[in-house]
Design an enzyme around this catalytic site. Structure first.
Site, mmCIF file in Angstrom:
data_model
loop_
_atom_site.group_PDB
_atom_site.id
_atom_site.type_symbol
_atom_site.label_atom_id
_atom_site.label_comp_id
_atom_site.label_asym_id
_atom_site.label_seq_id
_atom_site.Cartn_x
_atom_site.Cartn_y
_atom_site.Cartn_z
ATOM 1 N N GLU A 182 108.613 -17.423 11.294
ATOM 2 C CA GLU A 182 107.768 -18.394 10.562
ATOM 3 C C GLU A 182 107.345 -17.849 9.208
ATOM 4 O OE1 GLU A 182 107.486 -21.344 10.719
ATOM 5 O OE2 GLU A 182 108.555 -21.293 12.613
HETATM 6 C C1 FAD Z 1 113.244 -14.156 17.991
HETATM 7 C C2 FAD Z 1 113.386 -14.952 16.749
HETATM 8 C C3 FAD Z 1 113.159 -16.322 16.774
HETATM 9 C C4 FAD Z 1 113.332 -17.095 15.625
HETATM 10 N N1 FAD Z 1 113.184 -18.462 15.687
HETATM 11 C C5 FAD Z 1 113.582 -19.209 14.616
HETATM 12 C C6 FAD Z 1 113.667 -20.642 14.723
HETATM 13 O O1 FAD Z 1 113.339 -21.226 15.755
HETATM 14 N N2 FAD Z 1 114.132 -21.334 13.660
HETATM 15 C C7 FAD Z 1 114.506 -20.718 12.491
HETATM 16 O O2 FAD Z 1 114.928 -21.399 11.578
HETATM 17 N N3 FAD Z 1 114.412 -19.369 12.363
HETATM 18 C C8 FAD Z 1 113.970 -18.605 13.383
HETATM 19 N N4 FAD Z 1 113.903 -17.237 13.275
HETATM 20 C C9 FAD Z 1 114.227 -16.624 11.996
HETATM 21 C C10 FAD Z 1 113.007 -16.059 11.271
HETATM 22 O O3 FAD Z 1 112.178 -17.087 10.849
HETATM 23 C C11 FAD Z 1 113.539 -15.158 10.126
HETATM 24 O O4 FAD Z 1 114.063 -13.994 10.746
HETATM 25 C C12 FAD Z 1 112.453 -14.813 9.135
HETATM 26 O O5 FAD Z 1 112.079 -15.954 8.413
HETATM 27 C C13 FAD Z 1 112.891 -13.747 8.124
HETATM 28 O O6 FAD Z 1 114.186 -13.981 7.623
HETATM 29 P P1 FAD Z 1 115.262 -12.816 7.668
HETATM 30 O O7 FAD Z 1 115.305 -12.317 9.061
HETATM 31 O O8 FAD Z 1 116.524 -13.307 7.108
HETATM 32 O O9 FAD Z 1 114.672 -11.687 6.740
HETATM 33 P P2 FAD Z 1 114.838 -11.558 5.167
HETATM 34 O O10 FAD Z 1 114.555 -12.844 4.489
HETATM 35 O O11 FAD Z 1 116.129 -10.896 4.875
HETATM 36 O O12 FAD Z 1 113.653 -10.566 4.824
HETATM 37 C C14 FAD Z 1 113.695 -9.169 5.127
HETATM 38 C C15 FAD Z 1 112.400 -8.521 4.668
HETATM 39 O O13 FAD Z 1 112.270 -8.644 3.250
HETATM 40 C C16 FAD Z 1 111.046 -9.253 2.899
HETATM 41 N N5 FAD Z 1 111.271 -10.162 1.771
HETATM 42 C C17 FAD Z 1 112.261 -11.066 1.635
HETATM 43 N N6 FAD Z 1 112.124 -11.733 0.474
HETATM 44 C C18 FAD Z 1 111.032 -11.257 -0.126
HETATM 45 C C19 FAD Z 1 110.351 -11.556 -1.347
HETATM 46 N N7 FAD Z 1 110.767 -12.506 -2.177
HETATM 47 N N8 FAD Z 1 109.233 -10.847 -1.638
HETATM 48 C C20 FAD Z 1 108.772 -9.903 -0.803
HETATM 49 N N9 FAD Z 1 109.382 -9.576 0.363
HETATM 50 C C21 FAD Z 1 110.485 -10.248 0.699
HETATM 51 C C22 FAD Z 1 110.583 -10.012 4.121
HETATM 52 O O14 FAD Z 1 109.172 -10.082 4.186
HETATM 53 C C23 FAD Z 1 111.153 -9.183 5.269
HETATM 54 O O15 FAD Z 1 110.245 -8.184 5.638
HETATM 55 C C24 FAD Z 1 113.683 -16.455 14.406
HETATM 56 C C25 FAD Z 1 113.872 -15.061 14.361
HETATM 57 C C26 FAD Z 1 113.754 -14.325 15.518
HETATM 58 C C27 FAD Z 1 114.014 -12.847 15.451
#
Ligand code: FAD
Length: 595
Positions: A441
């Protein structure tokens, strides 16, 4: 097996004595929430959570969800029966308007139910929780036809909901979404693409799954301005709500993950699936924000819920475990050693978690009432002020409550010493389950940026100025009361730190946005401490009023815990302020290759 006792008395105290829910009787649904109705719902939920969901928590963790060769997903043993009870209990639609099959009761009741269910079994509670978010998005942005076709079935639990944003190359940055939508002559769209990490994407709890999917219509602009939202059912419903043909959407895999094993986290493949536009073309993110904001509050509740259940188990263990003697001399001479609750350091841990839990619960219920004012009040000014509150507090609730929820689960695990690391006691599951709430989220770093980068400046700072005004007014008013002075004074000082931090951003971060980025997380936690401190003042004021008629000692305990918060937790605002004011220069100095 870990224990769980739903905090029924605490929620009733908050609703009745702190927030005086009866004063909102002019809002639709509040008059129906009479004390006996509220007590019945809260009591039944507590019993279900303690007796049915708690025992299933370990089973869900051990068995996890299993995907069959045909893409079907089986949930852990007992989940189907428990889900049936949730459906029969009418819990999913407690706050949904009656014309869609719900009870129309205050959102506070939904949040209470969600807290209890999550403490008992977080993985399970996510299935109805996501459905509630999807209902909110459809009710706000769906067409009349979509609302009447989907929402009553979802309220009845016959169909569940999901949110589909994430793709392999696209997490935080939703502008990178590649899933495509192609317009069809009949007005529907063909959706093609792959979504990952989709919670409750496939399961065996309900006959249909309603996916809300962000995709880009052919020819739409790049970035987030070209995203549209679609409703893509697993089974395409006939106009009368009966189930028709299977849609071209399937679960390609389920993730092996750290925690919440009982909730299926799916790769969802859309192979030209039929979808229908929700809201206008290219306004999908706006529509999805309704579900995301709903879900963010729900995730904040998860932080509190995990902290609560971890606390209860740690408190019980601390009373049972015999090790060492009290520094001041033996307290239980008849035993070979004193229980570890006599040790100040163990008490420090328990008090820290408890001081968070009780104020965080107040913050959730206060915000839930604001959510009802925002949607149900006849007064446009009241609606606007409540909406401002929701926008400002949502990232704080999501970010602070989940960071501290996880930290508290770890601290509670520490009370068990080595036994906390052993699976049998259940503490390591709480730690694993609580961890995800900081990530999904919108990772917590992103919540902090949302607060600092968007919410502070929105509408000329109207929301934050109103918040400052409310807390400042309360501090001033209560400072004349000798009993309240020791509580409101430190909150006034902490508010001063928050105001200084806000001013520092205004003066320094406009020219150099890295200052805002480097200080955002501290700002979010500084904000969290101030609002939790304010909640403690409100709780303490109500507790003072009931002190003489409380033989149980619960009100006295509230006042002691309030004092602990002011002495031991609130002073951290000074550290956050100092970090913010140190700026971004050192943080940004090293080149990327140096890491
Ligand atoms: C168990 C589980 C359930 C989930 N359920 C859903 C779901 O139901 N529906 C859905 O759509 N998604 C879902 N997700 C996905 C989840 O919402 C994403 O994993 C999350 O939004 C982060 O995206 P990412 O993993 O690609 O990380 P990234 O976007 O690659 O980010 C990696 C890190 O970099 C930081 N970061 C990235 N961009 C910036 C910035 N501009 N400034 C500062 N810091 C930054 C982030 O804070 C994070 O710590 C789920 C994930 C998991 C693991």
């Amino acid at each position: 097996m870990p224990l769980y006792k739903a905090p029924v008395e605490d929620v009733l105290f908050l609703l009745n004595d702190v927030f005086h829910i009866e004063r909102f009787a002019n809002l639709s649904g509040f008059a129906e929430a009479s004390p006996d109705v509220v007590e019945a719902i809260v009591g039944e939920t507590a019993e279900f959570c303690e007796k049915v969901l708690t025992p299933l928590n370990r089973i869900g963790d051990q068995q996890g969800c299993r995907r069959g060769p045909d893409g079907s997903v089986t949930t852990p043993e007992g989940f189907r029966q428990a889900y049936r009870q949730v459906v029969d209990g009418g819990w999913i639609g407690i706050s949904v308007p009656p014309e869609f099959g719900g009870l129309g009761l205050p959102v506070a009741l939904t949040q209470i139910v969600n807290e209890f269910m999550t403490s008992a079994n977080m993985a399970f509670a996510m299935y109805p929780g996501l459905t509630q978010g999807a209902i909110a998005a459809l009710l706000t942005h769906g067409t009349a036809e979509q609302k009447s076709l989907y929402v009553p079935k979802m309220v009845a639990g016959e169909w569940t909901g999901t949110m589909n944003l994430t793709e392999p190359q696209c997490g935080t940055d939703l502008g990178l979404i590649r899933t495509r939508a192609v317009r069809q002559p009949d007005g529907s769209y063909r959706i093609t693409g792959s979504k990952i990490f989709i919670s409750a994407g496939e399961h065996d709890l309900a006959a249909n799954i309603v996916h809300l999917v962000l995709a880009r219509i052919e020819g739409a602009p790049e970035g987030t301005r070209g995203l549209s939202l679609f409703v893509v059912p697993k089974v395409i419903p006939n106009p009368d709500g009966t189930l028709g043909a299977r849609n071209a959407v399937s679960c390609g895999a389920i993730e092996e993950k750290m925690g919440i094993h009982g909730n299926s986290t799916c790769v969802m493949n859309y192979d030209g699936a039929a979808g229908w536009l929700v809201a206008q073309e290219n306004r999908g993110l706006n529509a999805m924000f309704v579900m995301m904001n709903e879900a963010r509050l729900g995730v904040g509740v998860q932080g509190l819920a995990m902290s609560e259940v971890a606390y209860q188990n740690a408190a019980q263990y601390a009373k049972d475990r015999l090790q060492g003697r009290a520094i001041t001399g033996a307290k239980f001479d008849d035993k070979p050693a004193d229980p570890i609750i006599v040790h100040p350091d163990v008490r420090r841990v328990l008090m820290t978690i408890r001081a968070f839990n009780e104020a965080a619960r107040a913050l959730i219920l206060w915000t839930a009432i604001k959510s009802d004012v925002a949607h149900r009040s006849d007064d446009a000014g009241e609606r606007e002020a409540a909406d401002d509150h929701m926008g400002l507090l949502t990232p704080v609730i999501k970010g602070v409550l989940t960071d501290l929820g996880f930290a508290n689960a770890v601290m509670a695990q520490q009370v068990f010493g080595g036994h906390g690391y052993i699976r049998e006691w259940g503490m390591e599951q709480f730690v694993r389950d609580a961890r995800i709430a900081m990530i999904y989220e919108g990772a917590n770093g992103i919540q902090a940026l949302d607060l600092v980068g968007r919410k502070l400046a929105k509408d000329g700072g109207r929301a934050v100025m109103a918040f400052f005004g409310e807390v400042q007014g309360y501090v001033k008013e209560q400072a004349a009361d000798a009993a309240m002075k020791p509580l409101v004074e430190p909150v006034g000082k902490a508010l001063g730190h928050l105001q200084q931090a806000t001013m520092w951003f205004m003066q320094n971060a406009v020219a150099k946005p890295d200052h805002a980025g480097a200080g955002a997380s501290d700002y979010m936690h500084l904000f969290g401490l101030v609002v939790l401190g304010y909640m403690w003042c409100r709780i303490a004021a109500a507790a003072h009023g009931r002190l003489d008629s409380d033989p149980s000692g619960r009100m006295k305990a509230k006042l002691v815990t309030a004092r602990f918060f002011m002495e031991r937790m609130l002073p951290e605002t000074a550290t956050h302020l100092a970090r913010i004011q140190s700026g971004a220069d050192t943080v940004m100095e090293l080149p990327a290759e140096a890491f």
